[in-house]
Write a protein that holds these residues in place. Structure first.
Motif, PDB file in Angstrom:
ATOM      1  N   ASP A  13       0.810  -1.213   0.000  1.00 39.12           N
ATOM      2  CA  ASP A  13       0.000   0.000   0.000  1.00 39.12           C
ATOM      3  C   ASP A  13       0.845   1.266   0.000  1.00 39.12           C
ATOM      4  O   ASP A  13       0.383   2.340   0.372  1.00 39.12           O
ATOM      5  CB  ASP A  13      -0.932   0.011   1.207  1.00 39.12           C
ATOM      6  CG  ASP A  13      -0.162  -0.030   2.531  1.00 39.12           C
ATOM      7  OD1 ASP A  13       1.055  -0.316   2.503  1.00 39.12           O
ATOM      8  OD2 ASP A  13      -0.780   0.222   3.588  1.00 39.12           O
ATOM      9  N   SER A  14       2.094   1.145  -0.442  1.00 38.50           N
ATOM     10  CA  SER A  14       3.018   2.277  -0.425  1.00 38.50           C
ATOM     11  C   SER A  14       2.517   3.434  -1.283  1.00 38.50           C
ATOM     12  O   SER A  14       1.870   3.236  -2.314  1.00 38.50           O
ATOM     13  CB  SER A  14       4.389   1.837  -0.936  1.00 38.50           C
ATOM     14  OG  SER A  14       5.262   2.947  -1.050  1.00 38.50           O
ATOM     15  N   LEU A  15       2.835   4.640  -0.845  1.00 36.17           N
ATOM     16  CA  LEU A  15       2.571   5.845  -1.632  1.00 36.17           C
ATOM     17  C   LEU A  15       3.654   6.076  -2.677  1.00 36.17           C
ATOM     18  O   LEU A  15       3.512   6.953  -3.533  1.00 36.17           O
ATOM     19  CB  LEU A  15       2.504   7.060  -0.711  1.00 36.17           C
ATOM     20  CG  LEU A  15       1.413   7.043   0.367  1.00 36.17           C
ATOM     21  CD1 LEU A  15       1.643   8.183   1.357  1.00 36.17           C
ATOM     22  CD2 LEU A  15       0.036   7.146  -0.269  1.00 36.17           C
ATOM     23  N   ASP A 219       9.030  12.315   6.920  1.00 33.36           N
ATOM     24  CA  ASP A 219       8.247  11.178   7.392  1.00 33.36           C
ATOM     25  C   ASP A 219       7.061  10.966   6.462  1.00 33.36           C
ATOM     26  O   ASP A 219       6.231  11.863   6.294  1.00 33.36           O
ATOM     27  CB  ASP A 219       7.772  11.467   8.825  1.00 33.36           C
ATOM     28  CG  ASP A 219       7.089  10.270   9.474  1.00 33.36           C
ATOM     29  OD1 ASP A 219       6.679   9.337   8.754  1.00 33.36           O
ATOM     30  OD2 ASP A 219       6.950  10.276  10.719  1.00 33.36           O
ATOM     31  N   LEU A 220       6.995   9.781   5.844  1.00 32.27           N
ATOM     32  CA  LEU A 220       5.875   9.424   4.976  1.00 32.27           C
ATOM     33  C   LEU A 220       5.021   8.332   5.599  1.00 32.27           C
ATOM     34  O   LEU A 220       4.479   7.465   4.911  1.00 32.27           O
ATOM     35  CB  LEU A 220       6.373   8.994   3.597  1.00 32.27           C
ATOM     36  CG  LEU A 220       6.383  10.097   2.521  1.00 32.27           C
ATOM     37  CD1 LEU A 220       7.448  11.125   2.829  1.00 32.27           C
ATOM     38  CD2 LEU A 220       6.612   9.505   1.142  1.00 32.27           C
ATOM     39  N   GLY A 221       4.894   8.363   6.912  1.00 31.35           N
ATOM     40  CA  GLY A 221       4.025   7.419   7.607  1.00 31.35           C
ATOM     41  C   GLY A 221       4.487   5.987   7.460  1.00 31.35           C
ATOM     42  O   GLY A 221       5.627   5.648   7.777  1.00 31.35           O
ATOM     43  N   SER A 222       3.620   5.115   6.939  1.00 34.44           N
ATOM     44  CA  SER A 222       3.936   3.691   6.857  1.00 34.44           C
ATOM     45  C   SER A 222       5.086   3.388   5.900  1.00 34.44           C
ATOM     46  O   SER A 222       5.680   2.308   5.966  1.00 34.44           O
ATOM     47  CB  SER A 222       2.697   2.902   6.433  1.00 34.44           C
ATOM     48  OG  SER A 222       2.245   3.319   5.158  1.00 34.44           O
ATOM     49  N   ASP A 223       5.391   4.342   5.025  1.00 33.61           N
ATOM     50  CA  ASP A 223       6.521   4.135   4.113  1.00 33.61           C
ATOM     51  C   ASP A 223       7.863   4.364   4.807  1.00 33.61           C
ATOM     52  O   ASP A 223       8.905   3.948   4.298  1.00 33.61           O
ATOM     53  CB  ASP A 223       6.418   5.062   2.899  1.00 33.61           C
ATOM     54  CG  ASP A 223       5.506   4.502   1.829  1.00 33.61           C
ATOM     55  OD1 ASP A 223       5.697   3.336   1.453  1.00 33.61           O
ATOM     56  OD2 ASP A 223       4.589   5.207   1.386  1.00 33.61           O
ATOM     57  N   GLY A 224       7.868   5.068   5.934  1.00 35.03           N
ATOM     58  CA  GLY A 224       9.105   5.265   6.677  1.00 35.03           C
ATOM     59  C   GLY A 224       9.573   6.701   6.693  1.00 35.03           C
ATOM     60  O   GLY A 224       8.876   7.618   6.227  1.00 35.03           O
ATOM     61  N   LYS A 235       3.513   7.525  -6.341  1.00 36.01           N
ATOM     62  CA  LYS A 235       2.517   6.914  -7.212  1.00 36.01           C
ATOM     63  C   LYS A 235       1.503   7.972  -7.646  1.00 36.01           C
ATOM     64  O   LYS A 235       1.221   8.906  -6.886  1.00 36.01           O
ATOM     65  CB  LYS A 235       1.800   5.779  -6.486  1.00 36.01           C
ATOM     66  CG  LYS A 235       2.645   4.522  -6.300  1.00 36.01           C
ATOM     67  CD  LYS A 235       1.846   3.447  -5.590  1.00 36.01           C
ATOM     68  CE  LYS A 235       2.658   2.170  -5.437  1.00 36.01           C
ATOM     69  NZ  LYS A 235       1.902   1.134  -4.666  1.00 36.01           N
ATOM     70  N   PRO A 236       0.941   7.834  -8.841  1.00 36.76           N
ATOM     71  CA  PRO A 236      -0.028   8.839  -9.300  1.00 36.76           C
ATOM     72  C   PRO A 236      -1.393   8.644  -8.657  1.00 36.76           C
ATOM     73  O   PRO A 236      -1.689   7.588  -8.095  1.00 36.76           O
ATOM     74  CB  PRO A 236      -0.095   8.571 -10.806  1.00 36.76           C
ATOM     75  CG  PRO A 236       0.229   7.116 -10.948  1.00 36.76           C
ATOM     76  CD  PRO A 236       1.228   6.818  -9.866  1.00 36.76           C
TER      77      PRO A 236
END
Length: 312
Positions: A13-15, A219-224, A235-236
């Motif tokens: 579910d990465s951005l 910080d991109l949350g769950s992406d780290g 991602k678009p």
């Protein structure tokens, strides 16, 4: 304490589409350049076909940047500094210093030659240099346009300030504001500065978007959590919320719509035609480009293996 992400496996579910850790080149005396585009992971983001970070570096007194005259076709070069100064000279006769927060936008079109140096005045003492240089591929209809140059002062660039956020629109448009830079395609290039723990949202209005972190952590949350010197390709299709680390963060947001077709890139030349690249190489060998007035040095064409590389 912020801990940067050290692995590059992205969750389902990465951005993020990909992460680019630039190659570092030492140009001498510990003056490092980090190349984020093109890379194996990503060749272009929108019209951006080349992105370099210069420094941060401090030149000793008597030393400085000395990029001798060299040619370009089919692109626009964009120089943006955080610290220091560069003196630009080109074959149109333009002589223009660039300082932090300003923009030098040079449209190569069918061909231009320029040099980039530290001025004699700046060499009188130690001088810092830290900034970004990128190339924007021109739309096919404008690849052979007349060369041009535009300098845009710091106060001419749109500036958005909110709580903990400063955004300067360097080129193109974002956040409802447009830079006066003479862009020829749908794109954005934005200097974004976040205070410690401040949040901002990167809109989804363009198909291709990326974040190049120049200072601090993001910080991109769950992406780290990501540190300076990384290009995060998003991602678009959806807005992305970003948060600065405990020391704040500075980054360049960049991207736009994909080009109408692939581009070939060899040395300093970009074109939709491999044959046009070969012609430019031959023109430089034969010194058929207009020279930079007052300069006799130039960078010879390097030994280039094989055919031009097509991106993407």
């Amino acid at each position: 304490m912020d801990q940067p992400t050290t692995h590059h496996e992205l969750p389902p579910d990465s951005l993020l589409e990909t992460i680019v850790v630039p190659r570092t080149h030492d140009l001498g005396e510990n003056f490092n350049v980090r190349r984020a585009l093109p890379s194996k992971q990503r060749r272009m983001v929108g019209p951006f076909v080349f992105l370099d970070q210069m420094g941060p570096h401090v030149f000793h007194a008597g030393r400085g940047l000395d990029v001798r005259p060299h040619p370009h076709i089919g692109l626009a070069t964009v120089t943006y500094l955080y610290t220091g100064e560069i003196m630009h000279r080109d074959s149109l006769g333009v002589v223009q210093a660039i300082r932090p927060g300003e923009v030098n936008w040079m449209t190569a079109g069918r061909g231009i030659v320029h040099s980039e140096r530290t001025s004699a005045d700046m060499r009188q003492q130690a001088s810092p240099l830290f900034g970004l240089q990128c190339w924007v591929a021109l739309p096919k209809a404008h690849e052979e346009c007349d060369p041009g140059f535009q300098h845009i002062g710091r106060d001419e660039l749109p500036l958005e300030k909110a709580e903990g956020i400063t955004a300067r629109i360097v080129a193109g448009s974002l956040f409802g504001m447009r830079s006066p830079a003479p862009t020829l395609s749908d794109m954005f290039y934005v200097d974004l500065h976040l205070q410690p723990h401040a949040r901002a949202q990167v809109p989804a209005e363009y198909s291709e978007r990326a974040i190049y972190i120049t200072e601090g952590m993001l910080d991109l949350g769950s992406d780290g959590v990501f540190q300076a010197g990384q290009l995060l390709v998003l991602k678009p299709g959806q807005p992305v919320t970003i948060k600065a680390g405990q020391l704040g963060a500075r980054m360049m947001l960049l991207g736009g719509e994909p080009m109408e077709g692939p581009r070939y890139l060899t040395w300093n030349f970009v074109s939709s035609s491999a044959d046009r690249i070969e012609q430019a190489k031959q023109d430089w060998r034969q010194q058929r480009f207009a020279p930079v007035p007052g300069e006799t040095e130039f960078i010879p064409l390097p030994d280039l293996p094989g055919k031009p590389v097509s991106y993407p």
